[in-house]
Scaffold this motif. Structure first.
Motif, PDB file in Angstrom:
ATOM      1  N   GLU A 148      37.077  35.105  29.664  1.00 16.67           N
ATOM      2  CA  GLU A 148      37.589  33.738  29.601  1.00 16.67           C
ATOM      3  C   GLU A 148      39.114  33.656  29.584  1.00 16.67           C
ATOM      4  O   GLU A 148      39.654  32.562  29.518  1.00 16.67           O
ATOM      5  N   THR A 325      24.706  23.675  21.308  1.00 20.80           N
ATOM      6  CA  THR A 325      25.030  23.955  22.715  1.00 20.80           C
ATOM      7  C   THR A 325      26.540  24.055  22.928  1.00 20.80           C
ATOM      8  O   THR A 325      27.021  24.934  23.655  1.00 20.80           O
ATOM      9  N   ASN A 326      27.294  23.165  22.267  1.00 21.09           N
ATOM     10  CA  ASN A 326      28.739  23.132  22.470  1.00 21.09           C
ATOM     11  C   ASN A 326      29.473  24.272  21.774  1.00 21.09           C
ATOM     12  O   ASN A 326      30.583  24.635  22.175  1.00 21.09           O
ATOM     13  N   THR A 327      28.890  24.820  20.711  1.00 19.50           N
ATOM     14  CA  THR A 327      29.599  25.829  19.910  1.00 19.50           C
ATOM     15  C   THR A 327      28.987  27.215  19.998  1.00 19.50           C
ATOM     16  O   THR A 327      29.587  28.165  19.472  1.00 19.50           O
ATOM     17  N   ASN A 328      27.831  27.359  20.620  1.00 17.30           N
ATOM     18  CA  ASN A 328      27.161  28.659  20.628  1.00 17.30           C
ATOM     19  C   ASN A 328      28.022  29.728  21.294  1.00 17.30           C
ATOM     20  O   ASN A 328      28.180  30.844  20.766  1.00 17.30           O
ATOM     21  N   TYR A 329      28.615  29.398  22.447  1.00 21.10           N
ATOM     22  CA  TYR A 329      29.454  30.386  23.140  1.00 21.10           C
ATOM     23  C   TYR A 329      30.690  30.734  22.326  1.00 21.10           C
ATOM     24  O   TYR A 329      31.066  31.905  22.209  1.00 21.10           O
ATOM     25  N   ARG A 330      31.323  29.701  21.734  1.00 20.89           N
ATOM     26  CA  ARG A 330      32.553  29.946  20.980  1.00 20.89           C
ATOM     27  C   ARG A 330      32.290  30.836  19.770  1.00 20.89           C
ATOM     28  O   ARG A 330      33.060  31.762  19.486  1.00 20.89           O
ATOM     29  N   SER A 332      29.750  32.922  19.352  1.00 27.01           N
ATOM     30  CA  SER A 332      29.363  34.262  19.812  1.00 27.01           C
ATOM     31  C   SER A 332      30.587  35.064  20.236  1.00 27.01           C
ATOM     32  O   SER A 332      30.705  36.259  19.930  1.00 27.01           O
ATOM     33  N   ALA A 333      31.515  34.406  20.944  1.00 26.58           N
ATOM     34  CA  ALA A 333      32.758  35.085  21.335  1.00 26.58           C
ATOM     35  C   ALA A 333      33.576  35.468  20.116  1.00 26.58           C
ATOM     36  O   ALA A 333      34.193  36.539  20.075  1.00 26.58           O
ATOM     37  N   SER A 378      27.943  28.405  11.709  1.00 29.33           N
ATOM     38  CA  SER A 378      26.914  28.779  12.682  1.00 29.33           C
ATOM     39  C   SER A 378      25.546  28.916  12.006  1.00 29.33           C
ATOM     40  O   SER A 378      24.530  28.447  12.541  1.00 29.33           O
TER      41      SER A 378
END
Length: 496
Positions: A148, A325-330, A332-333, A378
């Motif tokens: 990213e 959905t909006n925070t799962n990627y953040r 996890s990163a 989370s």
């Protein structure tokens, strides 16, 4: 042509590999003069068929092997050498930028990188390469592409001036920096002092870092010392000061790489913290609403209450799922970046320096709580999702029980109606036998009357009277025979 854009600079590597990037060299003059050899390899997309035929992928004539090889075999071998450590001769000045680039701007970012190469007359990077480094004459340039973000590292031989009085970015065209695609997350300067240079006293360090409180550590088992405030300074950049006490060029490059990666991943990990802080109060409100809904479950009286509870639960579930959905990627990163920061910190092999707060202790005290906060948010999101699901299951069980009771009541009512219908049917059946028998006796009377009129010696009344029980019995027998046949045929049909 100015020093910033020398056309005679040459490319070091394009998607490079290094055969000795991780090996520690002995501290001898010969070893210090030795550099890691870089080997370039083509990053062209290879055939993705699992078992290529001879002459495809890596043919036998090229590999010299008597068997077929996987088309990505060489790429797999080269992956460990895709991002080699730099070779840095101290003193040096380094500037590092980490730019968050959206997927839609990746092509524009690559074109921007090509523009810089054109200005300095160096070979351009291959498209879709993950790493590029080149010698631009007055400085070395390294570019790394990540999932990213994109990093730019500029390494400039030091001129011997006071630390941070000039930077490597001064050699870069300012219009190129202003037009960088994306948003800069990490931007910091690094001063690397040589062994021959004297150590800075506290007043000099205070001047270099604008009076900020310093964090310091002795790295690489005492072969280098680093200072930093982990803050932005007046120029908008962070600052690190490294004093080399005994590292050769390769070891200095490895130290530099680990330090810039640690700082870059630290800032990338902290991108999740504002999201966690923003969600905290909202999660508390949703938690309160969910508790109220569950508490009201025992007071539900009719279907209207159940429908209201189901509507409220559906709204909460949709809201929590949108947050997930909006925070799962953040989040996890954040976990991945935090793990990398701790890994790089271990590789620095830090020791205490006088009375300074060490980098490891600082990160443990400041970064770990931020990581735990994000982890807590989370986990609360996941817990809310599970509790809403359980509340929905509870409501569904209640609705199922209500429907089952209604079905039982309906079946009982249908059973009563069936019995009543059977009695009515039996009554109608008796009346039907009587009516049919009446009509058949009437027909018999007409037949007997016709025989008597024809001159036959018959007693009309006697024959008519005797035919009544016979006709009634016959009609009753035929009716029950037909009813039995119909019921038998109905029982033999399979259920659909």
């Amino acid at each position: 042509m100015s020093a910033e854009a020398r056309p005679y600079s040459s490319e070091i590597a394009l998607q490079t590999t290094s055969t000795s990037a991780e090996s520690e060299l002995p501290d001898t003059p010969a070893a210090q003069a030795e550099t890691d050899p870089d080997e370039a390899f083509d990053n062209t997309e290879l055939d993705d068929r699992r078992f290529p035929s001879s002459g495809e992928g890596f043919p036998e004539s090229v590999t010299g092997l008597p068997f077929r090889v996987h088309p990505r075999r060489e790429e797999l071998y080269n992956e460990l050498h895709a991002r080699p450590f730099p070779v840095v001769q101290t003193p040096a000045r380094v500037s590092r930028l980490a730019v968050l680039v959206p997927e839609a701007d990746r092509q524009r970012e690559f074109a921007h990188l090509q523009n810089l190469c054109q200005r300095y007359g160096v070979n351009m990077p291959a498209e879709n390469c993950s790493f590029y480094q080149a010698d631009f004459g007055s400085f070395q340039f390294r570019c790394g592409r990540h999932m990213e973000f994109v990093t730019y590292t500029f390494i400039r031989p030091d001129s011997g001036d006071q630390p941070f009085t000039s930077t490597a970015l001064e050699l870069i065209p300012q219009d190129w920096l202003r037009n960088l695609p994306g948003e800069v997350v990490a931007a910091f300067h690094i001063e690397m002092l040589d062994t021959a240079q004297s150590a800075l006293n506290r007043e000099q360090l205070k001047t270099c870092f604008e009076g900020q409180r310093l964090i310091s550590g002795s790295l690489m088992d005492g072969d280098a010392t680093v200072w930093s405030a982990f803050r932005l300074h007046g120029d908008g950049f962070g600052r690190f000061l490294i004093h080399n006490h005994g590292l050769n060029n390769n070891q200095a490059g490895r130290l530099l790489q680990r330090l810039v990666e640690m700082e870059t991943y630290r800032l990338m990990a902290l991108l999740a913290l504002p999201e966690a802080r923003r969600l905290g109060p909202s999660l508390q409100e949703v938690d309160r609403k969910l508790a109220a809904i569950i508490a009201s479950a025992a007071d539900m009286k009719d279907h209207a209450d159940e429908r209201k509870m189901l509507t409220d639960l559906s709204q909460l579930a949709a809201q929590v799922e949108r947050w997930r959905t909006n925070t799962n990627y953040r989040f996890s990163a954040m976990r991945a970046y935090y793990s990398l920061v701790m890994k790089r910190m271990d590789e620095l092999r830090e020791q205490q320096v006088e009375n300074y707060f060490t980098i490891g202790s600082f990160l443990e005290r400041r970064l770990t709580p931020a990581f735990n906060t994000c982890e807590s948010i989370s986990e609360r999101l996941e817990d809310l999702a599970r509790r809403i699901e359980r509340a929905g299951d509870l409501l569904q069980t209640r609705v199922d029980l209500t429907i089952e009771a209604q079905n039982q009541s309906l079946l009982s009512s249908m059973d009563r109606r069936g019995k009543l219908q059977m009695r009515l049917q039996e009554t109608v059946e008796g009346l039907s036998i009587a009516a049919i028998s009446y009509y058949m006796v009437s027909l018999m009377k007409i037949l007997v009357g016709a025989a008597y009129s024809a001159g036959l010696p018959v007693n009309k009344d006697l024959i008519t009277g005797l035919s009544v029980p016979v006709v009634v019995g016959l009609v009753w027998w035929l009716t029950h025979r037909v009813k039995k046949a119909i019921m038998k045929a109905n029982n033999s049909e399979p259920d659909i």
